[in-house]
Design a protein around this motif. Structure first.
Motif, PDB file in Angstrom:
ATOM      1  N   THR A 162      12.966   4.613  -0.885  1.00  0.00           N
ATOM      2  CA  THR A 162      13.592   3.869   0.034  1.00  0.00           C
ATOM      3  C   THR A 162      12.435   2.938   0.716  1.00  0.00           C
ATOM      4  N   ALA A 163      11.715   3.788   1.096  1.00  0.00           N
ATOM      5  CA  ALA A 163      10.536   3.095   1.902  1.00  0.00           C
ATOM      6  C   ALA A 163       9.681   2.229   1.010  1.00  0.00           C
ATOM      7  N   LEU A 164       9.476   2.558  -0.213  1.00  0.00           N
ATOM      8  CA  LEU A 164       8.722   1.518  -0.932  1.00  0.00           C
ATOM      9  C   LEU A 164       9.414   0.569  -1.479  1.00  0.00           C
ATOM     10  N   ALA A 165      10.717   0.762  -1.600  1.00  0.00           N
ATOM     11  CA  ALA A 165      11.543  -0.485  -1.776  1.00  0.00           C
ATOM     12  C   ALA A 165      11.613  -1.692  -0.758  1.00  0.00           C
ATOM     13  N   ALA A 166      11.627  -1.081   0.472  1.00  0.00           N
ATOM     14  CA  ALA A 166      11.506  -1.846   1.693  1.00  0.00           C
ATOM     15  C   ALA A 166      10.298  -2.392   1.868  1.00  0.00           C
ATOM     16  N   ALA A 167       9.047  -1.878   1.576  1.00  0.00           N
ATOM     17  CA  ALA A 167       7.734  -2.352   1.418  1.00  0.00           C
ATOM     18  C   ALA A 167       7.780  -3.788   0.639  1.00  0.00           C
TER      19      ALA A 167
ATOM     20  N   LEU B  86       0.957  -1.108  -0.156  1.00  0.00           N
ATOM     21  CA  LEU B  86       0.080   0.051   0.158  1.00  0.00           C
ATOM     22  C   LEU B  86       0.971   1.087  -0.048  1.00  0.00           C
ATOM     23  N   ALA B  87       0.892   2.054  -1.083  1.00  0.00           N
ATOM     24  CA  ALA B  87       1.848   3.161  -1.099  1.00  0.00           C
ATOM     25  C   ALA B  87       0.868   4.312  -1.686  1.00  0.00           C
ATOM     26  N   ALA B  88       1.614   5.431  -1.885  1.00  0.00           N
ATOM     27  CA  ALA B  88       0.901   6.687  -2.382  1.00  0.00           C
ATOM     28  C   ALA B  88       1.851   7.380  -3.162  1.00  0.00           C
ATOM     29  N   ALA B  89       1.217   7.978  -4.418  1.00  0.00           N
ATOM     30  CA  ALA B  89       2.047   8.823  -5.258  1.00  0.00           C
ATOM     31  C   ALA B  89       2.339  10.289  -4.603  1.00  0.00           C
ATOM     32  N   GLY B  90       3.640  10.877  -5.041  1.00  0.00           N
ATOM     33  CA  GLY B  90       3.493  12.241  -4.648  1.00  0.00           C
ATOM     34  C   GLY B  90       4.444  12.479  -3.438  1.00  0.00           C
ATOM     35  N   LYS B  91       4.391  13.792  -2.808  1.00  0.00           N
ATOM     36  CA  LYS B  91       5.213  13.855  -1.554  1.00  0.00           C
ATOM     37  C   LYS B  91       4.651  13.596  -0.328  1.00  0.00           C
ATOM     38  N   HIS B  92       3.302  13.277  -0.381  1.00  0.00           N
ATOM     39  CA  HIS B  92       2.445  12.888   0.850  1.00  0.00           C
ATOM     40  C   HIS B  92       1.806  11.608   0.669  1.00  0.00           C
ATOM     41  N   PHE B  93       1.910  10.956   1.962  1.00  0.00           N
ATOM     42  CA  PHE B  93       1.055   9.528   1.756  1.00  0.00           C
ATOM     43  C   PHE B  93      -0.650  10.083   1.788  1.00  0.00           C
ATOM     44  N   SER B  94      -0.971  10.661   2.678  1.00  0.00           N
ATOM     45  CA  SER B  94      -2.550  11.127   2.538  1.00  0.00           C
ATOM     46  C   SER B  94      -2.584  12.438   3.476  1.00  0.00           C
ATOM     47  N   PHE B  95      -3.324  13.593   3.196  1.00  0.00           N
ATOM     48  CA  PHE B  95      -3.704  14.434   4.195  1.00  0.00           C
ATOM     49  C   PHE B  95      -5.165  14.234   4.727  1.00  0.00           C
ATOM     50  N   GLY B  96      -5.606  13.111   4.718  1.00  0.00           N
ATOM     51  CA  GLY B  96      -6.766  12.446   5.354  1.00  0.00           C
ATOM     52  C   GLY B  96      -8.008  12.723   4.586  1.00  0.00           C
TER      53      GLY B  96
END
Length: 273
Positions: free
Chosen positions: A200-205, A55-65
């Motif tokens: 790197t976070a996405l690669a770890a996931a 579960l990932a997110a595009a852009g600079k932020h995961f989600s503003f909610g």
């Protein structure tokens, strides 16, 4: 796979990657998000080739909610007719539907590994709390911020985070609505590991998901089922309770003030009314 508005879905070597893509700023969670999320996980659950999900997110932020600009209209009938049963009942149904969307992630038959970068606020924390494993970039920031706009968090953070970070840490976050950085999130076990950046976070996931997918799929599903069994009833009961609580008590001058303050970019002035 179906085409989606708020997500992309890619499947490679038994690992599905579900990526938030908006369309709201900062991947804010609007109507497309809440409608599509349970449908996506239903499709993945029905695909025997899928053994793990990233579960990932595009852009600079995961989600503003929660996308207040798009979803705020769901609060208006409740506020305008605060004594009537009809608006309360419809709001209760809306909350339960949103809860079910995130619960579809928690109830995935295969493990879900989240990769978080930038801001992860409110509903974003609800979402990653439904994942099994979480990685964060060093710039990640987290906030259970609902109290700051006059809302009791009702999509799953209050129910799932006690088992992840413990009661004391959750109460601190939920009562204050404070922001915490990635280092603090790791210290309280909200994330499994902090790495240098989003890539790197996405690669770890992805690496962890591939390791999961390499194991016997029925055994992995069995481990997840056994681990989830003990708290499933507690979470479900808590979600039912908070949906009813908010339908009964959410309408307030403070809620109006909290939402207004967000749009007017000013500190709120709460009165307890």
């Amino acid at each position: 796979m179906t085409e989606w508005n708020a997500f992309t879905v890619d499947i490679t070597d038994h690992v599905a990657q579900v990526t938030l893509i908006g369309p709201g700023k900062g991947n804010a969670m609007g109507r497309d998000f809440w409608r599509e999320l349970p449908l996506i996980f239903a499709e993945l659950d029905g695909d025997p080739q899928v053994r793990a999900v990233v579960l990932a997110a595009a852009g600079k932020h995961f989600s503003f909610g929660l996308d207040l600009a798009e979803m705020g209209g769901d609060f208006l009938p409740l506020m305008a007719d605060r004594a009537l049963a009809g608006p309360r009942s419809r709001f209760h149904t809306t909350v339960k539907s949103m809860q079910a969307a995130v619960t579809a992630v928690a109830d995935s038959r295969v493990p879900v590994v989240a990769a978080v970068q930038g801001w992860c606020i409110g509903g974003g924390v609800d979402l990653i709390a439904a994942a099994d494993i979480r990685y964060a970039s060093a710039d990640a920031k987290f906030s259970v911020r609902e109290a700051k706009i006059g809302i009791v968090a009702d999509i799953g953070s209050l129910q799932r985070l006690p088992a992840i970070i413990g009661e004391g840490h959750l109460r601190e976050l939920a009562y204050t609505g404070k922001d915490i950085d990635a280092a603090r999130a790791a210290q309280i076990n909200l994330v499994n590991e902090v790495v240098s950046d989003a890539e790197t976070a996405l690669a770890a996931a992805q690496r962890t998901a591939r390791d999961i997918a390499a194991n016997p799929p029925l055994v992995v599903q069995g481990v997840k089922d056994v681990l989830d069994r003990e708290r499933a009833g507690v979470v479900a009961d808590g979600l039912r309770y908070v949906a009813a609580w908010n339908a009964a008590f959410l309408p307030s001058d403070d809620l109006t003030e909290g939402i207004s303050a967000v749009f007017e970019k000013r500190p709120p002035n709460f009165t307890g009314e």
